[in-house]
Design an enzyme around this catalytic site. Structure first.
Site, PDB file in Angstrom:
ATOM      1  CB  CYS A  53     -28.360   6.391  34.413  1.00 46.86           C
ATOM      2  SG  CYS A  53     -26.645   6.625  34.058  1.00 46.86           S
ATOM      3  CG  ASP A  92      22.860  -9.623   2.096  1.00 48.49           C
ATOM      4  OD1 ASP A  92      22.492  -9.211   0.816  1.00 48.49           O
ATOM      5  OD2 ASP A  92      21.763 -10.053   2.795  1.00 48.49           O
ATOM      6  NE  ARG A 132      -1.733  11.929   3.364  1.00 43.93           N
ATOM      7  CZ  ARG A 132      -2.637  12.494   3.079  1.00 43.93           C
ATOM      8  NH1 ARG A 132      -2.560  13.303   1.681  1.00 43.93           N
ATOM      9  NH2 ARG A 132      -3.640  12.476   3.636  1.00 43.93           N
ATOM     10  CD  GLU A 140       0.922   2.431  -9.189  1.00 48.99           C
ATOM     11  OE1 GLU A 140       1.185   2.799  -8.322  1.00 48.99           O
ATOM     12  OE2 GLU A 140       1.088   3.101 -10.316  1.00 48.99           O
ATOM     13  CB  VAL A 166      30.171  -9.150  -1.577  1.00 54.09           C
ATOM     14  CG1 VAL A 166      31.132  -8.204  -2.253  1.00 54.09           C
ATOM     15  CG2 VAL A 166      30.644 -10.576  -1.772  1.00 54.09           C
ATOM     16  CE1 TYR A 167      25.487  -1.907  -0.503  1.00 56.72           C
ATOM     17  CE2 TYR A 167      25.673  -2.345   2.157  1.00 56.72           C
ATOM     18  CZ  TYR A 167      25.455  -1.555   0.929  1.00 56.72           C
ATOM     19  OH  TYR A 167      25.119  -0.299   1.102  1.00 56.72           O
ATOM     20  CG  ASP A 168      26.904  -6.678   5.435  1.00 58.35           C
ATOM     21  OD1 ASP A 168      26.683  -5.654   4.997  1.00 58.35           O
ATOM     22  OD2 ASP A 168      26.502  -7.805   5.992  1.00 58.35           O
ATOM     23  CE  LYS A 210      -8.737   0.884   2.626  1.00 57.68           C
ATOM     24  NZ  LYS A 210      -8.721   1.927   3.525  1.00 57.68           N
ATOM     25  CB  CYS A 223     -26.513   9.140  37.880  1.00 55.82           C
ATOM     26  SG  CYS A 223     -27.781   9.441  36.452  1.00 55.82           S
ATOM     27  CE  LYS A 243      -5.066   2.948  -0.243  1.00 56.30           C
ATOM     28  NZ  LYS A 243      -4.270   2.764   0.833  1.00 56.30           N
ATOM     29  CB  CYS A 271     -28.687   8.965  31.437  1.00 54.66           C
ATOM     30  SG  CYS A 271     -28.484   9.946  32.720  1.00 54.66           S
ATOM     31  CE  LYS A 329      -1.190   5.434  -8.481  1.00 52.32           C
ATOM     32  NZ  LYS A 329       0.173   5.462  -8.259  1.00 52.32           N
ATOM     33  CG  ASP A 374      -1.164  -1.111   5.350  1.00 49.71           C
ATOM     34  OD1 ASP A 374      -1.320  -0.100   5.485  1.00 49.71           O
ATOM     35  OD2 ASP A 374      -2.044  -2.074   6.166  1.00 49.71           O
ATOM     36  CB  CYS A 389     -25.616  11.883  34.422  1.00 51.98           C
ATOM     37  SG  CYS A 389     -24.923  10.405  34.095  1.00 51.98           S
ATOM     38  CB  SER A 404      -5.349  10.740   0.572  1.00 53.24           C
ATOM     39  OG  SER A 404      -6.382  11.224   0.685  1.00 53.24           O
ATOM     40  CG  LEU A 405      -5.268   7.262  -3.881  1.00 58.23           C
ATOM     41  CD1 LEU A 405      -4.607   5.604  -4.097  1.00 58.23           C
ATOM     42  CD2 LEU A 405      -5.555   8.284  -5.253  1.00 58.23           C
ATOM     43  CE1 TYR A 428       2.323   7.136  -3.845  1.00 57.51           C
ATOM     44  CE2 TYR A 428       2.843   5.030  -2.683  1.00 57.51           C
ATOM     45  CZ  TYR A 428       2.450   6.574  -2.615  1.00 57.51           C
ATOM     46  OH  TYR A 428       1.899   7.184  -1.343  1.00 57.51           O
TER      47      TYR A 428
HETATM   48  S1  IVH Z   1      -0.937   6.879  -5.370  1.00 59.45           S
HETATM   49  C1  IVH Z   1      -2.436  11.320  -5.819  1.00 59.45           C
HETATM   50  N1  IVH Z   1      -0.315   4.688  -5.365  1.00 59.45           N
HETATM   51  O1  IVH Z   1      -2.547   5.099  -0.279  1.00 59.45           O
HETATM   52  C2  IVH Z   1      -2.127   9.897  -5.675  1.00 59.45           C
HETATM   53  N2  IVH Z   1      -0.786   5.615  -3.312  1.00 59.45           N
HETATM   54  O2  IVH Z   1      -5.193   6.523   0.291  1.00 59.45           O
HETATM   55  C3  IVH Z   1      -1.718   9.564  -4.544  1.00 59.45           C
HETATM   56  N3  IVH Z   1      -0.504   4.298  -1.348  1.00 59.45           N
HETATM   57  O3  IVH Z   1      -1.615   8.353   0.636  1.00 59.45           O
HETATM   58  C4  IVH Z   1      -1.358   8.352  -4.061  1.00 59.45           C
HETATM   59  N4  IVH Z   1       0.144   2.471  -2.182  1.00 59.45           N
HETATM   60  O4  IVH Z   1      -0.049   6.555   1.175  1.00 59.45           O
HETATM   61  C5  IVH Z   1      -0.464   5.837  -4.634  1.00 59.45           C
HETATM   62  N5  IVH Z   1       0.547   2.486  -5.352  1.00 59.45           N
HETATM   63  C6  IVH Z   1       0.257   3.427  -4.723  1.00 59.45           C
HETATM   64  C7  IVH Z   1       0.011   3.447  -3.177  1.00 59.45           C
HETATM   65  C8  IVH Z   1      -0.437   4.432  -2.617  1.00 59.45           C
HETATM   66  C9  IVH Z   1      -0.191   2.942  -1.089  1.00 59.45           C
HETATM   67  C10 IVH Z   1      -1.108   4.938  -0.349  1.00 59.45           C
HETATM   68  C11 IVH Z   1      -0.713   6.506  -0.174  1.00 59.45           C
HETATM   69  C12 IVH Z   1      -1.951   7.116  -0.202  1.00 59.45           C
HETATM   70  C13 IVH Z   1      -2.734   6.460   0.329  1.00 59.45           C
HETATM   71  C14 IVH Z   1      -4.194   6.758  -0.502  1.00 59.45           C
END
Ligand code: IVH
Length: 669
Positions: A401, A31, A133, A110, A33-35, A307, A404, A112, A419, A283, A114, A424, A80-81, A219
């Protein structure tokens, strides 16, 4: 070497180091070197300010102070998914995929991440714009803040003009340090890394985002087409080659067993990652198959998010508090010894109703297990009986209640105690809070606290009073300065122009939720027309059942309601639908141009509202009853009399599948 050549050389080196560090995950220099090089670069820029461009590595430090964020319309919507919570949900997803594209399919699994979804636009290989988004169609321009993320390259390895999508996030370590620092400084702590990342990217002073050590994983590409790849996996590899940071833990799976194994592995290993993940994204890998599968209104059919199960935590139930909601329902709330659950501190949780408390035998003083339902709302799941000492007290709902004092009743078929005193105060106050809330009249600056103040100072007693508030009166309230008062008055004024459905929802007519309010506004157009509608007409409207029709008729029979509406009208509150409708010219070439369509029966793939709004976007007019004028009837399962009538009149009947074929994927609309 001339200073200019040295300057260009430093930039090339810094870019190469960032590429190795972020895109390849293979740092080649320390790092320091970069700095050191970066400082040399900054010194040269101070001498030659005209050399500085927005994609210089020095710009990552921030410095620009923005006035606000402008809106960005996404050319291709950011979807979204749909969620899966167990293996069965995933098997169902796989079955739907195979029904459409055949058994020869493979999945990319992949992590997900957060964080928050963002898009990055590159023009001929140069970073041009970054956006949030937002609602998927319109986001906010956060170009300057995203530039401060070192893993966002300012220049791609090739001159591609592409829009890539990914997740911006705050690594766990940065989050920990940030909160430690905030604690020392006496600042409010961030609840979790996701909130901290989102908060950082919404700062007007770009130096703040720069100091927060954010990171990003890309992604997806808005349109893989231009890249000449056939698979999502090849697309991600190519993003890496372009210098964009992708997550390396991805794996292609050929069977569902492989998918389950991937999920199992990461469920166990997730805590060892340096960033938070909240699930696994699965996917369809083949892009042609993705295309064939298409998308629903907000989510693609070719991907799903698994999830992780909600975290369960033990704590003590200190007390049970009662609150009266806007419909008079008295709800018990658990007061807990505060604990961390899924990233936030939880001190209260809903107990729903008395029956549930008794069923679960939850007593004050018990050790209880809590989790967040849908990862958001804290809930008490059970009590741990083995921990009892004998001092725990069973809970009993009061007979009157808590606000009141009038007697509580239990309506037929309901578990809740209510109530039913219309005067109320607790209910009236809750009704006011609902009226101004985001999905109703959406009056900015009027939250629960201000409403409570206004109410207890007797400045408002019903929703119409909100429109008579004056600057002088508002200034009397605590914590209300000139600026917040004028902002508040402006948003009250602006709310008068809301389309009818917001007012309808805000009024809190029993059983009329947000969706129904929209349906009613679209169907009847004005408050007066709705008020005059009889029960039968109402029931003939798609999605309006007997209970709701009854409730609407009863509502409008009330003399006080007439007075309230007259008062709102006199303040200039709009009472007509002003939402989107296509003009005739726009609709000429569309599939359903000028056609009257009736939906009946149960739809499987689309909700009624989705089907309706899509048909309307395609130029059609959705009506609720079948007549000679009807052009098409779309019948789902269990369709009854409307289908019979269509057959009698010889009106073409379509299945849901047939309808779906005419509905383009989101993005083409
Ligand atoms: S693909 C059309 N890949 O999860 C597909 N989403 O609930 C678009 N997210 O809005 C999403 N990791 O913010 C995809 N590897 C991943 C992800 C990912 C996190 C989020 C993303 C999306 C939300 C869906």
């Amino acid at each position: 070497m001339s200073e200019r050549n040295r300057y260009d050389e430093i930039i090339a080196k810094l870019e190469q180091y960032s590429y190795e560090y972020y895109a390849l995950d293979m740092p080649t220099v320390e790092d320091a070197v970069y700095d050191k090089l970066l400082h040399e670069l900054i010194a040269l820029e101070e001498k030659h300010p005209d050399w500085v461009t927005s994609d210089s590595p020095s710009q990552r430090i921030g410095g620009e102070v923005l006035e606000g964020f402008t809106k960005v319309a996404h050319k291709t919507p950011m979807l979204s998914l749909a969620n899966a919570f167990n293996e069965q949900d995933l098997l169902d997803f796989d079955r739907r995929v195979r029904e459409k594209v055949g058994d020869d399919r493979e999945y990319m699994c992949e992590l997900k991440i957060d964080g928050l979804a963002v898009s990055l636009e590159y023009d001929a290989g140069r970073y041009k714009r970054g956006a949030t988004r937002g609602d998927g169609t319109v986001g906010e321009d956060i170009t300057a803040n995203l530039r401060t993320i070192r893993s966002v390259p300012m220049k791609l390895k090739r001159d591609f003009s592409i829009e890539v999508r990914g997740e911006a996030f705050m690594p766990k370590e940065s989050f920990k340090k940030l909160n430690e620092k905030r604690e020392e400084e006496g600042l409010v702590l961030f609840a979790n890394p996701r909130n901290a990342a989102a908060g950082s990217l919404r700062q007007l002073d770009t130096k703040i985002a720069a100091s927060r050590n954010l990171d990003i994983f890309l992604y997806a590409v808005a349109d893989f087409g231009e890249m000449g790849v056939a698979k999502h996996s090849e697309g991600l590899d190519m993003l890496g080659e372009l210098g964009l940071r992708t997550n390396k833990e991805r794996e292609v799976c050929r069977t569902m067993d492989e998918v389950f194994a991937y999920i199992k592995k990461w469920t166990e290993k997730r805590t060892s990652l340096s960033y938070d993940i909240d699930g696994i994204v699965i996917k369809v890998n083949d892009l042609a198959q993705q295309n064939e599968l298409g998308a629903r209104v907000k989510t693609p059919r070719w991907a799903i998010a698994y999830k992780f199960p909600a975290e369960e935590v033990e704590t003590t139930l200190l007390d049970i508090e009662l609150s009266v909601g806007r419909t008079g329902v008295v709800t018990p709330t658990a007061i807990l010894n505060p604990v961390q659950v899924a990233g936030t501190t939880v001190g209260r949780a809903s107990l729903h109703n008395e029956d549930l408390i008794h069923e679960k035998d939850i007593r004050i003083g018990d050790t209880v297990v809590i989790k967040k339902a849908g990862d958001i709302i804290p809930e008490v799941i059970r009590s741990i009986k083995e921990n009892r000492t004998g001092s725990e007290e069973p809970f009993q709902m009061p007979k009157v209640c808590p606000d009141c004092g009038s007697e509580l009743v239990r309506l037929e078929d309901e578990v809740a105690l209510r109530c039913i005193n219309p005067k109320c105060k607790a209910q009236i106050k809750e009704g006011l809070i609902h009226f101004v809330s985001r999905n109703a009249m959406n009056i900015d600056g009027l939250g629960e606290k201000v409403i409570t103040q206004l109410f207890s100072h007797q400045l408002i007693s019903d929703v119409a009073d909100l429109f008579s508030l004056s600057k002088e009166k508002l200034l009397e309230l605590e914590r209300m300065g000139e600026k917040s008062v004028s902002n508040l008055l402006a948003s009250i004024e602006a709310s008068k122009q809301n389309s009818l459905e917001r007012l309808l929802f805000g009024l809190g007519i029993r059983h009329v939720g947000e969706k129904a309010a929209r349906t009613l506004a679209l169907e009847f157009d004005t408050m007066d027309a709705l008020r005059q509608a009889d029960k039968e007409t109402l029931q003939n409207t798609a999605d309006i059942g007997e209970k709701m029709a009854d409730s609407i008729v009863t509502y409008f029979e009330n003399e006080e309601v007439h007075e309230l509406l007259a008062e709102l009208k006199s303040y200039g509150v709009n009472m007509a639908y002003t939402g989107p409708r296509l003009s005739e010219e726009d609709t000429e070439d569309l599939v359903f141009s000028g056609k009257k369509v009736v939906l009946t029966g149960k739809l499987e793939k689309l909700t009624r509202d989705e089907a309706k709004s899509l048909i309307m976007k395609l130029g059609g007019d959705v009506s609720s009853s079948v007549s000679k004028k009807t052009d098409i009837v779309v019948a789902g399962s269990d369709a009854g009399s409307k289908l019979e009538k269509a057959n009698e009149l010889g009106i073409p009947v379509w299945s849901e599948e047939e309808l779906m074929e005419y509905l383009p994927d989101e993005g083409e609309l």
